[in-house]
Design a protein around this motif. Structure first.
Motif, PDB file in Angstrom:
ATOM      1  N   THR A 143       0.811  -1.224   0.000  1.00 32.12           N
ATOM      2  CA  THR A 143       0.000   0.000   0.000  1.00 32.12           C
ATOM      3  C   THR A 143       0.846   1.277   0.000  1.00 32.12           C
ATOM      4  O   THR A 143       0.290   2.371  -0.031  1.00 32.12           O
ATOM      5  N   ARG A 185      -2.823  -1.021  -5.108  1.00 32.24           N
ATOM      6  CA  ARG A 185      -3.663  -0.633  -3.963  1.00 32.24           C
ATOM      7  C   ARG A 185      -2.930   0.387  -3.096  1.00 32.24           C
ATOM      8  O   ARG A 185      -2.983   0.343  -1.866  1.00 32.24           O
ATOM      9  N   THR A 187      -2.015   3.458  -0.976  1.00 32.74           N
ATOM     10  CA  THR A 187      -2.744   4.460  -0.187  1.00 32.74           C
ATOM     11  C   THR A 187      -1.809   5.562   0.319  1.00 32.74           C
ATOM     12  O   THR A 187      -2.266   6.636   0.670  1.00 32.74           O
ATOM     13  N   ASP A 188      -0.496   5.263   0.368  1.00 38.40           N
ATOM     14  CA  ASP A 188       0.446   6.240   0.912  1.00 38.40           C
ATOM     15  C   ASP A 188       1.666   6.367   0.001  1.00 38.40           C
ATOM     16  O   ASP A 188       2.366   5.380  -0.243  1.00 38.40           O
ATOM     17  N   ARG A 215      -8.324  12.013  -6.182  1.00 38.10           N
ATOM     18  CA  ARG A 215      -8.472  10.991  -5.134  1.00 38.10           C
ATOM     19  C   ARG A 215      -7.346  11.045  -4.088  1.00 38.10           C
ATOM     20  O   ARG A 215      -7.219  10.137  -3.275  1.00 38.10           O
ATOM     21  N   ALA A 216      -6.504  12.113  -4.174  1.00 36.96           N
ATOM     22  CA  ALA A 216      -5.364  12.163  -3.243  1.00 36.96           C
ATOM     23  C   ALA A 216      -5.373  13.455  -2.440  1.00 36.96           C
ATOM     24  O   ALA A 216      -5.886  14.479  -2.887  1.00 36.96           O
ATOM     25  N   PRO A 260      -8.731   8.510  -0.639  1.00 30.49           N
ATOM     26  CA  PRO A 260      -8.101   7.182  -0.576  1.00 30.49           C
ATOM     27  C   PRO A 260      -6.565   7.197  -0.620  1.00 30.49           C
ATOM     28  O   PRO A 260      -5.932   6.247  -0.161  1.00 30.49           O
ATOM     29  N   VAL A 261      -5.957   8.258  -1.181  1.00 33.02           N
ATOM     30  CA  VAL A 261      -4.482   8.269  -1.291  1.00 33.02           C
ATOM     31  C   VAL A 261      -3.932   9.487  -0.550  1.00 33.02           C
ATOM     32  O   VAL A 261      -4.451  10.594  -0.693  1.00 33.02           O
ATOM     33  N   ARG A 262      -2.884   9.240   0.238  1.00 33.58           N
ATOM     34  CA  ARG A 262      -2.215  10.353   0.927  1.00 33.58           C
ATOM     35  C   ARG A 262      -0.828  10.548   0.321  1.00 33.58           C
ATOM     36  O   ARG A 262      -0.085   9.573   0.148  1.00 33.58           O
TER      37      ARG A 262
END
Ligand code: NAP
Length: 439
Positions: A143, A185, A187-188, A215-216, A260-262
Motif C-alpha cells: 500500500t 492498492r 494508499t500512501d 483521489r489524493a 483514498p491516497v495520501r
C-alpha cells in the motif's frame, strides 16, 4: 561556401531545436538527424508524463522540421555501436551531439539493486513505453511507495501513482503500465527530500498540481516548513522557494479529507539503505539539518515500509565510445558546446540534466549559431554526408527508419489507440520495425 553536410545525433528537443535553427541559417545544408530509437522526439515522447499532453504539442513543430526537403531521419541507428564518432567526423562537415542524459544517477546505498527499486529513467520509460534494457517491470506491491528526490520528475511520478486509473485511461500511457497502476492498492506515497522544504526543486505549477489530484490529499507537517527563506539561498532561487513554501503551507493547513491516497511530503531525510532481502520492503532514512545550503547527517534514523522505491535524483549522460566524456559531470566533454573541430554538443548532454524542454531551445540555438559561424569561416566544405552514411549503414546491414517509415509507425500507434486514447505505443523496437515495414 558549398552546401555543408551536418549530422545531429539524438532526435530529442535539443536536436530538433538545433536542426530548425541550422536549416534556417544555412538553407543549402543537408541535415541528418540520427536517432538510437526508431521513433524521434526524445524526452517529449519518452519523458513527459502521459497526463501532460499539452507539453507534447511541440511535436507538431518538430514534425514540420522533419518535413523540410533537406532534413532526413536515420532512426534505429546507435552511434558508438552502429556508426562511430570518427566515421561521422569523416562524413560530415559538422556533427552535433544532442544525446541527452538517459542514465539514472545511483543512490550509492545498500539495497539499491533489490527488485522493487527503480531509477526514474527506468520508471518513466515503463509508463511511457520506451524500450530500454530488460529489467522486471514495476508491480507496485503493498500500500506504500517511496519517491526519493523533490524535483519535477519526482512530481511526475507521484502524480502518476496517485491518479485514479480512469483519469489515465485516455492518455498515451503504455497499456501494461496502466494495468499495473489500475490493479495497485497504494494508499500512501512518500515524496522525500534530503534538504529542507525551501530547497525543494519542484516548479510551483507542478507542486500545486500535487494538491489537486481528485483521489489524493497532500500531507505536510507544518513544523517541517521554514518561516522564511534561508539567508544563504542564492538570489535566483529565492522567488521560487517563496512560492513553493506558500503552496506547502497551504497543504499543511488543509484538514484531512479522508481521500483514498495520501501524498506525504517528507523533508530533511537522507536515504541510508533500502530494506528487504529479496524485494524492497522499505527504506531507512537519516534525519538531516541544514547548514547553509548543505544537508548535514544527524545520526538519527527512521524507516518507512514500502514495496516500491523510485529514486528521482537526476540523470547522467551515457558515454559514447570514441567521444570525449567528462566523468565527473556526467556530460560530453565540451567548451561552450565545442567538443573538437567540427564536433559539438547541445542540450542535457552538454550542460547536464537541468531545465524544462524550452530551456534546451536557447542552448541549441547558441550552439547552432556557433556551428554556422565555424562553417561560414571555412573556404570550402566538401564532405559527402548523407550518401556516405547511407552506404555505410547498407554495408553493415542496419535497417534504419526514415521519416516516411516513422510516419507509418506513428499512424499504426494512433490506429491502435482506437479513439480511446491519442495512441497506443509499441512496446518494443521489433514491433516498431514491423509496423514500419522494416523488419
Ligand atoms: P532535479 O530538479 O535536479 O531534482 C533532483 C532531486 O533529487 C532534488 O530534490 C535533489 O536534492 C535530489 N537528489 C539528488 N541527489 C540525491 C541523493 N543522492 N539523495 C537524495 N536526493 C538527491 O532533477 P529532476 O527532477 O530529475 O528534473 C530534471 C530537470 O527536468 C529539471 O530541470 C526539471 O525541472 C525538468 N523537468 C521538468 C518537468 C516539467 O516541467 N513538468 C518535468 C520533469 C522534469 P538536492 O536539491 O538536495 O540536490
Amino acid at each position: 561556401m558549398n552546401a555543408p553536410a551536418i549530422a545531429i545525433v539524438g532526435a530529442g528537443p535539443a536536436g530538433f531545436y538545433a536542426a530548425d535553427a541550422l536549416v534556417r541559417r544555412l538553407p543549402d545544408c543537408t541535415l541528418d538527424l540520427v536517432e538510437r530509437l526508431p521513433c524521434p522526439f526524445g524526452l517529449v515522447r519518452g519523458g513527459v508524463a502521459p497526463d501532460h499532453p499539452g507539453t507534447k504539442a511541440v511535436i507538431r513543430q518538430f514534425e514540420r522540421t522533419l518535413s523540410r526537403p533537406n532534413v532526413a531521419l536515420f532512426g534505429n541507428v546507435e552511434v558508438g555501436r552502429d556508426v562511430l564518432p570518427a566515421e561521422f567526423a569523416q562524413f560530415y562537415d559538422a556533427t552535433l551531439y544532442c544525446t541527452g542524459a538517459l542514465r539514472d544517477r545511483r543512490l550509492e546505498i545498500p539495497g539499491e539493486d533489490l527488485p522493487g527499486v527503480f531509477g526514474s529513467a527506468q520508471f518513466v520509460s515503463w509508463y511511457n513505453a520506451i524500450p530500454c534494457e530488460p529489467r522486471p517491470a514495476p508491480r507496485l506491491p503493498g500500500t506504500a511507495a517511496v519517491i526519493l528526490g523533490q524535483g519535477n520528475v519526482a512530481a511526475d511520478i507521484a502524480r502518476m501513482l496517485a491518479r485514479a486509473p480512469e483519469e489515465l485511461a485516455a492518455t498515451d500511457i503504455s497499456a501494461p503500465a496502466w494495468e499495473v497502476l489500475a490493479a495497485a492498492r497504494l494508499t500512501d506515497i512518500f515524496v522525500i527530500g534530503r534538504r529542507s522544504a525551501a530547497w525543494a526543486s519542484f516548479s510551483a505549477l507542478e507542486l500545486e498540481e500535487l494538491g489537486a489530484i481528485e483521489r489524493a490529499e497532500p500531507r505536510v507537517e507544518p513544523c517541517d516548513l521554514e518561516q522564511g527563506i534561508p539567508q544563504d539561498m542564492p538570489q535566483e532561487r529565492r522567488q521560487a522557494a517563496e512560492r513553493n513554501l506558500e503552496i506547502l503551507r497551504g497543504f499543511a493547513a488543509r484538514a484531512p479529507q479522508g481521500r483514498p491516497v495520501r501524498l506525504h511530503f517528507v523533508f530533511n531525510a537522507r536515504p541510508a539503505a533500502i530494506l528487504g532481502s529479496t524485494h524492497a520492503e522499505g527504506i531507512r532514512l537519516e534525519r538531516t539539518r541544514m547548514e547553509g545550503a548543505r544537508a548535514i547527517a544527524t545520526g538519527s534514523f527512521f524507516e518507512i515500509a514500502a514495496g516500491t522505491v523510485v529514486s528521482a535524483i537526476g540523470y547522467r549522460s551515457v558515454p559514447i565510445p570514441g567521444l570525449a566524456f567528462d566523468e565527473a559531470r556526467g556530460t560530453v566533454h565540451n567548451e561552450d558546446g565545442r567538443v573538437e573541430a567540427g564536433v559539438y554538443a547541445a542540450g542535457w548532454c552538454r550542460r547536464g540534466p537541468q531545465g524544462v524542454i524550452p530551456a534546451n531551445r536557447a542552448d541549441a540555438l547558441a550552439v547552432a549559431e556557433r556551428i554556422a559561424a565555424d562553417l561560414g569561416a571555412q573556404a570550402q566544405v566538401a564532405k559527402p554526408g548523407r550518401a556516405a552514411l547511407d552506404a555505410l549503414l547498407r554495408s553493415r546491414g542496419i535497417r534504419w527508419i526514415d521519416a516516411a517509415r516513422w510516419r507509418r509507425i506513428d499512424a499504426a500507434e494512433v490506429a491502435r489507440g482506437a479513439s480511446r486514447k491519442p495512441r497506443e505505443k509499441f512496446l518494443s523496437i521489433e514491433e516498431m520495425l514491423r509496423a514500419a515495414g522494416a523488419d
